[in-house]
Design a protein around this motif. Sequence first.
Motif, PDB file in Angstrom:
ATOM      1  N   VAL A  57     -42.321 -21.234  54.250  1.00 27.07           N
ATOM      2  CA  VAL A  57     -42.642 -22.648  54.036  1.00 27.07           C
ATOM      3  C   VAL A  57     -43.139 -22.823  52.606  1.00 27.07           C
ATOM      4  N   ILE A  70     -47.223 -34.131  55.540  1.00 27.67           N
ATOM      5  CA  ILE A  70     -48.237 -34.837  56.334  1.00 27.67           C
ATOM      6  C   ILE A  70     -49.601 -34.164  56.114  1.00 27.67           C
ATOM      7  N   GLU A  98     -55.868 -28.962  60.718  1.00 25.34           N
ATOM      8  CA  GLU A  98     -54.907 -28.174  61.504  1.00 25.34           C
ATOM      9  C   GLU A  98     -55.618 -27.509  62.673  1.00 25.34           C
TER      10      GLU A  98
HETATM   11  P1  AMP Z   1     -46.083 -22.687  58.881  1.00 24.75           P
HETATM   12  O1  AMP Z   1     -45.791 -21.306  58.381  1.00 24.75           O
HETATM   13  O2  AMP Z   1     -44.906 -23.435  59.402  1.00 24.75           O
HETATM   14  O3  AMP Z   1     -47.297 -22.713  59.783  1.00 24.75           O
HETATM   15  O4  AMP Z   1     -46.558 -23.506  57.597  1.00 24.75           O
HETATM   16  C1  AMP Z   1     -47.551 -22.979  56.775  1.00 24.75           C
HETATM   17  C2  AMP Z   1     -48.487 -24.063  56.369  1.00 24.75           C
HETATM   18  O5  AMP Z   1     -47.816 -25.030  55.567  1.00 24.75           O
HETATM   19  C3  AMP Z   1     -49.067 -24.859  57.538  1.00 24.75           C
HETATM   20  O6  AMP Z   1     -50.160 -24.251  58.125  1.00 24.75           O
HETATM   21  C4  AMP Z   1     -49.421 -26.152  56.840  1.00 24.75           C
HETATM   22  O7  AMP Z   1     -50.675 -26.027  56.194  1.00 24.75           O
HETATM   23  C5  AMP Z   1     -48.364 -26.308  55.781  1.00 24.75           C
HETATM   24  N1  AMP Z   1     -47.298 -27.238  56.224  1.00 24.75           N
HETATM   25  C6  AMP Z   1     -46.199 -26.962  56.941  1.00 24.75           C
HETATM   26  N2  AMP Z   1     -45.471 -28.074  57.152  1.00 24.75           N
HETATM   27  C7  AMP Z   1     -46.113 -29.091  56.542  1.00 24.75           C
HETATM   28  C8  AMP Z   1     -45.859 -30.499  56.401  1.00 24.75           C
HETATM   29  N3  AMP Z   1     -44.782 -31.068  56.916  1.00 24.75           N
HETATM   30  N4  AMP Z   1     -46.766 -31.222  55.711  1.00 24.75           N
HETATM   31  C9  AMP Z   1     -47.867 -30.644  55.169  1.00 24.75           C
HETATM   32  N5  AMP Z   1     -48.144 -29.352  55.251  1.00 24.75           N
HETATM   33  C10 AMP Z   1     -47.289 -28.558  55.939  1.00 24.75           C
END
Ligand code: AMP
Length: 426
Positions: free
Chosen positions: A154, A189, A193
């Motif tokens: 991400v 967004i 969390e």
């Molecule tokens: P993930 O590995 O999918 O958990 O994403 C890692 C981190 O990226 C998440 O814990 C969020 O802090 C951030 N993140 C992921 N998607 C979004 C989004 N659509 N908007 C804002 N922050 C995001």
Amino acid sequence: MRILMIGGGGREHALIKALQKSPKAEQLFCAPGNGGVSKDAICRPVDPMDLDGVVNLAKSEKIDLVFVAPDDPLAAGLVDKLEQAGVRAFGPSAAAAQIEASKVFSKNLMKKYGIPTAGYEVFDDPAAALAYIREQNSYPAVVKADGLALGKGVVICEDYAAAEEAVRSIMLDKKFGASGNRVVVEQFITGPEVSVLAFTDGKTLRPMVSSMDHKRVFDGNRGPNTGGMGTISPNPFYTDEMADRCMREIFLPTVRAMAAEGRPFKGCLYFGLMLTADGPKVIEYNARFGDPEAQVVLPRLETDLVDIAEAVIDGRLDELDIRWKPGAAACVVMASGGYPGSYEKGIEICGLDEAGQLAHATVYHAGTAVKEGKFVTAGGRVLGVTATGETLEQALEKAYDAVSRISFTGAHYRKDIGRAAGGAKA
Ligand code: AMP
Ligand code: GLY
């Protein structure tokens, strides 16, 4: 029962410690485990991705129940293989594990069934992805590799140049291999969390107590993302009203959606949520216990984990009342110097005996090995130092007290776990 845990990190150590409390657990095995786990279970050097090797191990050791903890073997179909071989296993099928293994799958599922999540588009062509980002002209832009990427797929892009770099490294340089054949470009967004893990048998869902991860490596949520540098439970942002709302709008609709798609999800389903001004939204699903979420949730579990696993496998979770200890838990991860970048291994860890003797703390081993009778580092995240207490403040105080007794060259850890959540003493 003879029980086999698949995996070798802090999460697996926490699962093993929870299973030790069950009068039904007669002998515990772990593949591959780690140095610390070897004190609590018989470790066998089988790679979790060697599916036939795991099936053979389960057969030869006459295993009654297997827990598949990590994402890769779940996505590769280890639970399906074990079931075909007549071995009972806790965890989703490969078809159900797609909810984590493909972001395109999970985003399309949420859209189809009206489950709240950030708006998005899917691209298999890098030029089209970039044209869309330029046209949207809204930053930060969020770019996600479709497949599994060790939690690093991400990228939050502050401007167009960063988005170009993200799309290039994921789709063209294939930084995460085939995981980057497609990308999801998502709306950014904001909000607190929350991690909510839940047991589900495909029909009934029982949420566990909530938790909060700390993904960035440095204090104040700065620096690159890691697998997770610490956790607290419960998550103070997650009120009872919010829990009810998530149950109605997210948890039950997800379980029903997976069943309707012919992919009933059995095991532990992890909801990564963001509480936005617009209501709770799903950031991601995981098809497994979180790490280090398991380290703060499982110590609060009162019900026998073997009973829960059997109810999940047999589809009778509705008959089970799952109880949790009141109070709080906190976990501080001690990591190798350099992590999440490259780091040295084989460094002696001191003070584990002293910290281990504290009645109030448990040290889960994430990346350790035993060399000449001593514990040495063997991974990026080395230890998950965990404590429970009546309040979050107490749990944090005890966890940091235990941390202060442990040392190894280069060790680093966050000093502010739980602080944003009101654990002022951290
Ligand atoms: P993930 O590995 O999918 O958990 O994403 C890692 C981190 O990226 C998440 O814990 C969020 O802090 C951030 N993140 C992921 N998607 C979004 C989004 N659509 N908007 C804002 N922050 C995001
Ligand atoms: N701690 C986040 C995860 O396990 O994915």
